[in-house]
Scaffold this active site. Structure first.
Site, PDB file in Angstrom:
ATOM      1  N   ASP A 113      -9.330  -9.190  -0.694  1.00 50.46           N
ATOM      2  CA  ASP A 113      -9.321  -9.052   0.769  1.00 50.46           C
ATOM      3  C   ASP A 113      -9.331  -7.566   1.143  1.00 50.46           C
ATOM      4  OD1 ASP A 113      -6.708  -8.454   0.064  1.00 50.46           O
ATOM      5  OD2 ASP A 113      -5.788  -9.659   1.660  1.00 50.46           O
TER       6      ASP A 113
ATOM      7  N   GLU B 124       1.680  -4.216  -7.921  1.00 50.07           N
ATOM      8  CA  GLU B 124       1.086  -3.088  -7.193  1.00 50.07           C
ATOM      9  C   GLU B 124       2.165  -2.151  -6.651  1.00 50.07           C
ATOM     10  OE1 GLU B 124      -1.898  -4.124  -4.311  1.00 50.07           O
ATOM     11  OE2 GLU B 124      -1.992  -2.072  -3.514  1.00 50.07           O
TER      12      GLU B 124
HETATM   13  O1  KIV Z   1      -7.657  -7.019  -2.408  1.00 48.58           O
HETATM   14  C1  KIV Z   1      -7.621  -6.365  -3.456  1.00 48.58           C
HETATM   15  O2  KIV Z   1      -8.568  -5.639  -3.800  1.00 48.58           O
HETATM   16  C2  KIV Z   1      -6.426  -6.467  -4.280  1.00 48.58           C
HETATM   17  C3  KIV Z   1      -6.332  -5.633  -5.524  1.00 48.58           C
HETATM   18  C4  KIV Z   1      -6.464  -4.212  -5.308  1.00 48.58           C
HETATM   19  C5  KIV Z   1      -5.223  -6.017  -6.398  1.00 48.58           C
HETATM   20  O3  KIV Z   1      -5.574  -7.226  -3.981  1.00 48.58           O
END
Ligand code: KIV
Length: 290
Positions: A52, A189
């Site tokens: 997202d 994260e």
């Molecule tokens: O939406 C995304 O790109 C993510 C990653 C960076 C883990 O959730």
């Protein structure tokens, strides 16, 4: 399709990931939002995430909150049409897995029907009910803890998480609960490296770090960040491996200059009439409209 000597062409599935975790093989995941980026990434990585993050990376939003199921479905379909060999994970956007197990199942099931192999969702203990509902319906779930971008309003911005004792312990507890609920992997994260290492040590499922230090089972970065295509502030955990933005602008500038100075297109980029037709078109005159 060409593969470098280091790439693995095995189709990546959940059992393959679990085997790699046991073998201590470091896992690599990046994002793709369309067929072009999926084709670039697929020969190289183990997992492709239709994240997202498309909201802020490609769609011009400040964060991921405005991203809808319709947007995610549109981009997932484009990536899935390339039939990647990497495990294809689709990110559940804000409000798509919060309202009821039924709606969560419908949204996640729709992702699988569009070609995803698994879904990802953010949050810990509060999400366990939804994770269980999905896993019960054979939908593989990747969890996501720490600096979860859909929680920016609660976190007060994009801030490193788990620096206080109770937050750190809650994160470890959440990680364990998500594993017990059936998650097959966890993204960690924006948390201290020691905390991510501790989670990786006691979990049997792989951890995928992004700003979680080097002792996770694998790493994920947004493709546009790795390729240096994103402008402006870059989080500390990003390493850009090329100046994609500069390189692409330089190529485009050279084409624009060639157009302006008349050297593009040249004979090799142009089509020719068959022999003899030159006179025919040279002799053409507009007919009288009356
Ligand atoms: O939406 C995304 O790109 C993510 C990653 C960076 C883990 O959730």
């Amino acid at each position: 399709m060409s593969h470098t000597s280091e790439t693995v062409i095995e189709r990546v599935t959940l059992p393959v990931l679990q085997r790699w975790k046991q073998e201590g093989k470091r896992l690599v995941m990046t994002t793709a939002y369309d067929a072009v980026t999926a084709r670039i990434a697929d020969p190289i990585v183990d997992m492709i995430l239709v994240g997202d993050s498309i909201g802020n990376v490609c769609l011009g939003f400040d964060n991921t909150l405005p991203v809808s199921m319709a947007m995610m479905n549109h981009h997932l379909e484009a990536v899935a049409r390339t039939r990647p060999r990497a495990l294809l994970v689709a990110d559940m956007p804000f409000l798509s897995y919060h309202l009821s197990p039924e709606e969560t199942l419908r949204n996640a099931g729709g992702f699988l029907q569009r070609g995803a192999d698994a879904v990802k969702l953010e949050g810990g203990a509060k999400r366990v009910e939804m994770v269980r509902a999905l896993v019960d319906c054979e939908i593989p779930v990747m969890g996501h803890l720490g600096l979860t971008p859909q929680s920016i309003n609660v976190m007060g911005g994009f801030k490193v998480q788990g620096r206080k004792a109770d937050d750190a312990l809650r994160l470890l507890d959440d990680a364990h609960r998500l594993q017990e609920a059936g998650c097959f992997a966890l993204v960690l994260e924006g948390i201290p490296a020691e905390l991510a290492a501790r989670a990786t040590e006691f979990l049997t499922i792989p951890t995928i770090g992004i700003g979680g230090g080097s002792r996770c089972s694998g790493q994920v970065l947004v493709l546009h960040d790795v390729l240096g295509l994103t402008k402006g502030h870059r989080p500390r955990f990003v390493r850009a491996y090329t100046d994609g933005y500069g390189l692409l602008q330089e190529a485009l500038s050279r084409w624009a200059a060639d157009v302006r100075n008349g050297t593009f297109p040249g004979p090799e980029e142009s089509y020719r009439l068959p022999e003899g037709l030159g006179d025919t078109i040279a002799n053409w005159r507009p007919s009288d409209p009356s």
